[in-house]
Design a protein around this motif. Structure first.
Motif, PDB file in Angstrom:
ATOM      1  N   LYS A  11       1.105  -9.574 -13.096  1.00  0.00           N
ATOM      2  CA  LYS A  11      -0.049  -9.542 -14.327  1.00  0.00           C
ATOM      3  C   LYS A  11      -1.212  -9.355 -13.266  1.00  0.00           C
ATOM      4  CE  LYS A  11       1.347 -11.948 -17.621  1.00  0.00           C
ATOM      5  NZ  LYS A  11       1.497 -13.873 -17.909  1.00  0.00           N
ATOM      6  N   GLU A  12      -1.111  -9.413 -11.989  1.00  0.00           N
ATOM      7  CA  GLU A  12      -2.052  -9.375 -11.394  1.00  0.00           C
ATOM      8  C   GLU A  12      -1.646  -8.187 -10.363  1.00  0.00           C
ATOM      9  OE1 GLU A  12      -2.914 -12.955  -8.644  1.00  0.00           O
ATOM     10  OE2 GLU A  12      -3.041 -14.038 -10.436  1.00  0.00           O
ATOM     11  N   TYR A  23       7.998 -14.052 -10.446  1.00  0.00           N
ATOM     12  CA  TYR A  23       6.899 -14.512 -10.293  1.00  0.00           C
ATOM     13  C   TYR A  23       5.822 -14.101 -11.379  1.00  0.00           C
ATOM     14  CZ  TYR A  23       7.492 -16.301  -5.750  1.00  0.00           C
ATOM     15  OH  TYR A  23       7.921 -16.954  -4.078  1.00  0.00           O
ATOM     16  N   PRO A  24       5.995 -14.194 -12.448  1.00  0.00           N
ATOM     17  CA  PRO A  24       5.337 -13.977 -13.612  1.00  0.00           C
ATOM     18  C   PRO A  24       3.423 -13.194 -13.458  1.00  0.00           C
ATOM     19  CG  PRO A  24       6.610 -15.597 -13.961  1.00  0.00           C
ATOM     20  CD  PRO A  24       6.936 -15.262 -12.315  1.00  0.00           C
ATOM     21  N   ASP A  25       3.096 -14.229 -13.180  1.00  0.00           N
ATOM     22  CA  ASP A  25       1.805 -14.585 -13.126  1.00  0.00           C
ATOM     23  C   ASP A  25       0.825 -13.783 -11.731  1.00  0.00           C
ATOM     24  OD1 ASP A  25       1.543 -16.325 -15.034  1.00  0.00           O
ATOM     25  OD2 ASP A  25       2.289 -18.171 -13.789  1.00  0.00           O
ATOM     26  N   LEU A  26       1.495 -13.504 -10.172  1.00  0.00           N
ATOM     27  CA  LEU A  26       1.551 -12.907  -9.584  1.00  0.00           C
ATOM     28  C   LEU A  26       1.662 -11.150 -10.108  1.00  0.00           C
ATOM     29  CD1 LEU A  26       0.122 -12.512  -6.726  1.00  0.00           C
ATOM     30  CD2 LEU A  26       3.052 -12.332  -6.483  1.00  0.00           C
ATOM     31  N   TRP A  70       1.153  -1.887  -7.225  1.00  0.00           N
ATOM     32  CA  TRP A  70       2.423  -2.323  -7.153  1.00  0.00           C
ATOM     33  C   TRP A  70       2.858  -1.347  -6.024  1.00  0.00           C
ATOM     34  CZ3 TRP A  70       5.177  -5.333  -5.655  1.00  0.00           C
ATOM     35  CH2 TRP A  70       6.535  -5.362  -4.856  1.00  0.00           C
ATOM     36  N   GLU A  71       3.242   0.305  -6.169  1.00  0.00           N
ATOM     37  CA  GLU A  71       2.922   0.838  -5.245  1.00  0.00           C
ATOM     38  C   GLU A  71       2.783   0.749  -4.125  1.00  0.00           C
ATOM     39  OE1 GLU A  71       3.005   4.854  -7.005  1.00  0.00           O
ATOM     40  OE2 GLU A  71       4.425   4.600  -8.347  1.00  0.00           O
ATOM     41  N   GLY A  72       0.775   0.695  -3.805  1.00  0.00           N
ATOM     42  CA  GLY A  72       0.612   0.357  -2.556  1.00  0.00           C
ATOM     43  C   GLY A  72       1.105  -1.109  -2.017  1.00  0.00           C
ATOM     44  N   ILE A  73       0.913  -2.209  -2.560  1.00  0.00           N
ATOM     45  CA  ILE A  73       1.658  -3.742  -2.200  1.00  0.00           C
ATOM     46  C   ILE A  73       3.695  -2.759  -1.274  1.00  0.00           C
ATOM     47  CG2 ILE A  73       2.897  -5.795  -2.502  1.00  0.00           C
ATOM     48  CD1 ILE A  73       0.216  -6.319  -4.549  1.00  0.00           C
TER      49      ILE A  73
END
Lengths: 372, 414
Positions: free
Chosen positions: B373-374, B368-371, B379-382
């Motif tokens: 970028k968001e 999910y390259p577009d996701l 990322w760590e939190g997700i």
């Protein structure tokens, strides 16, 4: 086979390998846009731009196959403008020789001859180049064929031996992080970083089959582009995208981590020696081109003294720069200077000359007919 | 005249070649072997804000064939101290009579304290120095200083450094650890928003078996477990079992033993000779991992599918594998254990370390390259709340020479 002529195969080998020597040494492609996993695509695209930007030079060469570069410029632009631009070509060739000589000194010093002083490395290379250059271009191409074929084989072999360390998933996702404009910008910039079309231009009067000039250029550019793209992709896959960019000589590191059974370990020296062999040839060629241009500008007959003087001058300047400056070649300023100079001397000046040729076509053709 | 010219030309060439032969016998500044201190392992520690470098150097006077030399005498340990690694390295020459030479150094060990404070400031020397091998292994001394785990040789190698090297290299035989070379280390170190691992070393006391030696205990080196880093700081350790799970998840498991209990109902109680045993061991020799991400209700869900093949190495439970269905149940039990290892590793990475050491971020980037970028900055939190499903399929392809273990009587003929 006529040993007084240059064959198409020899030139294809020379141009392909010479191009590789500079592009895989410090892999500036990694720092060009899009500077991510799509760099190999950008390199492949540069093939198209490389052909487009060299059309003026190849076209003029095709129109005046018997003339040297300076003579051609004099003929089209007039004596004064021709000599003016010719002088700049001579300086450009000499400056470029200095650049690749320093690059070679740095790479040799960093890997195999860490304690050897710059003057010795540059001095020996200059002497070797003066000797090579003292032979005529045909002899240089014949010798070059032998060296470049071994070197090309070594580079391909090193790429294959290191494949075990390559993680190709690092090259994914394809074309997701780069824009069309970025890839094209990078491709245009990359196409201006190789200058070896001059080998073809200078050697074309001695070609066995002069009609093959375009064919030679297309084939050599294609081979060079494909091998370069593969070398860049495997280096990124082995070192990771960021580490490859952090390293001054990424392909050297790629060869240093080859561990293909105990027999093929620490064979980076093969790359360095191969690279030195190619680059020494390249230095000799460009030194020779500088001499040829200067000779034509000042209407001097074949003069070994002039060639030796040019060689010594290049050697002294190189030693001075190497001793007083650290050239981090990945630096954008150096690359920018390289690209601009190539754009000017490979494309812009020949383009101006080509436009003038179209305006003066009739008079030039009449002149040519009357000469014949 | 022409002949004379040719002759003088030839003479000049001969003189030139002779001069080169005499003058260029070797590179200038070349270092002779007897002036070098050949380093086989390097340890890095921090004490009072200063870097301490400990180098294990080969002692040429005590070669492998020297009489009365022990493996401990084959090497010397040279220390240097300084504000930077370079200063500490060079300062070794203040007390040692050789210049240290790194191309044979296969091991770089970080003391735990240094690793916890952050290794980022001390690794530039390793990547910049042209003598340092890119194939050197990077390790952390678990609960100790680097120099505490150096100098131990309980193997048959000629030097402690070589002993460590051979054990670390042996990770191909046991996936309860993982070794990373300098290049691999940097490859993961540079990955944004992700953690990375290195191998570990720990000194373990064992009873001395050799009665000719007076000490009751001996010290050995163990490389089980792996050190997890976030940013450039050591944040904890994955255990051996978690490392098997980790290696399964990242698809780089080479060789591991999975021990499991099979359900009791498989045991033919009437024919059992012994009830002490409970476990079976399967040696995994081939595995394939596929990682996949799906967006479910706008939330990322990680699917890990692992298929592996193994050899039944041992069963102590009294299982008659010649009976139909027994092997299938064993495969299921084996798969459950492997799955639990993976879940343990994932849970530790997510909840305890809060660091994506598995490269899941790269997977999001790929799929999910577009996701990506968001979310990459968050990322760590997700990652810590990422939903996941692990599916494991085990196949026991080989059962060895025995169809019924010795602790069970063979039943009557069919």
């Amino acid at each position: 086979m006529n040993s007084e002529k240059i064959t198409s195969r020899q030139l294809i080998l020379l141009i392909t390998t010479f191009g590789l020597s500079v592009t895989i040494s410090y892999m500036f492609a990694l720092n060009l846009p899009p500077s991510n996993q799509d760099v190999w695509i950008m390199i492949l695209l540069s093939f198209v731009y490389s052909l487009i930007f060299r059309i003026p030079l190849l076209f003029l060469n095709n129109k005046f196959p018997e003339l040297t570069l300076v003579e051609m410029l004099e003929k089209i632009l007039g004596k004064f403008a021709g000599k003016f631009f010719g002088l700049f070509y001579a300086l450009y060739f000499m400056a470029y020789t200095i650049f690749i000589l320093i690059l070679q000194t740095q790479m040799t010093g960093i890997n195999i001859l860490a304690s050897t002083p710059n003057w010795l490395i540059i001095g020996l290379t200059t002497i070797a180049c003066l000797y090579i250059g003292s032979k005529d271009l045909v002899m240089m191409c014949w010798t070059g064929e032998l060296v470049t074929s071994i070197s090309l084989f070594s580079i391909v072999l090193l790429i294959l031996l290191g494949l075990k360390n390559v993680n190709f998933t690092l090259l994914l996702p394809i074309l997701s992080d780069s824009t069309f404009a970025e890839i094209n910008k990078g491709a245009i910039m990359f196409s201006f970083l190789t200058t070896d079309v001059f080998v073809l231009i200078k050697a074309s009067p001695f070609l066995e089959n002069k009609k093959n000039v375009y064919k030679i250029f297309v084939y050599s550019s294609l081979f060079f582009t494909i091998i370069c793209a593969i070398a860049v992709a495997v280096t990124q896959g082995a070192l990771g995208l960021e580490q490859a960019r952090h390293t001054i000589y990424p392909f050297l590191i790629y060869t240093r981590i080859i561990n293909f059974t105990a027999a093929f370990e620490r064979i980076d020296v093969v790359f360095v020696t191969t690279w030195i062999a190619i680059n020494t040839g390249r230095v000799a060629f460009f030194m020779y081109f500088g001499y040829m241009a200067l000779k034509d500008v000042f209407n001097i007959d074949k003069s070994k003294v002039l060639f030796i003087v040019i060689g010594i001058l290049i050697g002294i300047i190189s030693i001075y720069i190497a001793n007083n400056m650290t050239i981090v070649v990945a630096q954008s300023m150096i690359n920018l200077a390289l690209m601009l100079s190539t754009a000017i001397f490979v494309t812009i000046i020949p383009l101006i000359a080509m436009i003038v040729y179209f305006f003066r076509r009739r008079s030039l053709d009449t002149e040519k007919l009357s000469e014949n | 005249m022409k002949e004379l010219n040719n002759l003088s030309k030839k003479t000049l060439i001969v003189i030139f070649i002779l001069a080169i032969t005499i003058l260029l016998t070797s590179c200038t500044g070349g270092r002779e072997l007897n002036t070098l201190g050949i380093v086989v392992a390097t340890g890095l520690d921090l004490e009072d804000g200063k870097v301490i470098i400990t180098n294990e150097v080969i002692n040429p006077a005590k070669g492998s064939n020297s009489e009365n030399s022990t493996t401990q005498e084959n090497t010397l340990f040279i220390q240097g101290i300084g504000d930077t690694l370079t200063e500490a390295f060079v300062n070794t020459t203040l007390t040692f009579d050789r210049e240290l030479y790194l191309p044979h150094s296969h091991i770089v060990i970080f003391g735990e304290e240094l690793a916890k404070r952050g290794i980022g400031d001390y690794i530039d020397f390793l990547s910049r120095n042209n003598e340092q091998r890119e194939q050197s292994f990077m390790l952390v001394a678990l609960g100790a200083k680097a120099y505490d785990v150096m100098g131990i040789n309980s193997g048959i190698s000629q030097s402690p450094g070589r002993y460590i090297y051979e054990i670390v290299r042996g990770d191909i035989y046991n996936d309860e650890t993982r070794s990373f070379t300098l290049t691999e280390f940097f490859k993961y170190f540079y990955r944004p928003h992700e953690g990375f691992l290195t191998g570990v070393l720990k000194a373990v006391e064992k009873p001395q078996i050799n009665k000719e030696i007076s000490e009751n205990e001996m010290t050995v080196i163990c490389v089980k477990d792996a050190a997890a880093f976030k940013g450039d700081k050591l944040i904890g350790y994955y255990t051996g079992e978690e490392m098997i799970g980790f290696n399964f998840i990242v698809g780089e498991l080479k060789n591991a033993i999975i021990e499991f209990e099979s359900p009791d109902y498989l045991v033919d109680k009437d024919r059992i000779n012994s009830r002490a045993g409970k476990l079976s061991s399967v040696q995994v020799f081939r595995s394939k991992t596929s990682q996949n991400l799906k967006l479910i209700d706008g939330k990322l869900h990680l699917f890990i599918d692992v298929k592996f093949r193994g050899i039944l190495r041992e069963t102590t439970q009294g299982l008659d594998i010649s009976q139909p269905g027994v092997l299938k149940e064993m495969e299921n039990s084996c798969a459950k254990v492997a799955k639990s290892y993976m879940e343990q590793a994932l849970e530790k990475g997510m909840k305890e370390f809060e660091s994506d050491t598995f490269g899941i971020g790269q997977l999001v980037h790929r799929q999910y390259p577009d996701l990506w970028k968001e979310i990459e900055d968050n990322w760590e939190g997700i990652f810590v709340n990422l939903d996941y499903t692990v599916n494991v399929t085990a196949r026991i392809n080989d059962t060895g020479f025995t169809n019924t273990p010795p602790n069970i009587r063979k039943g009557k003929q069919l």
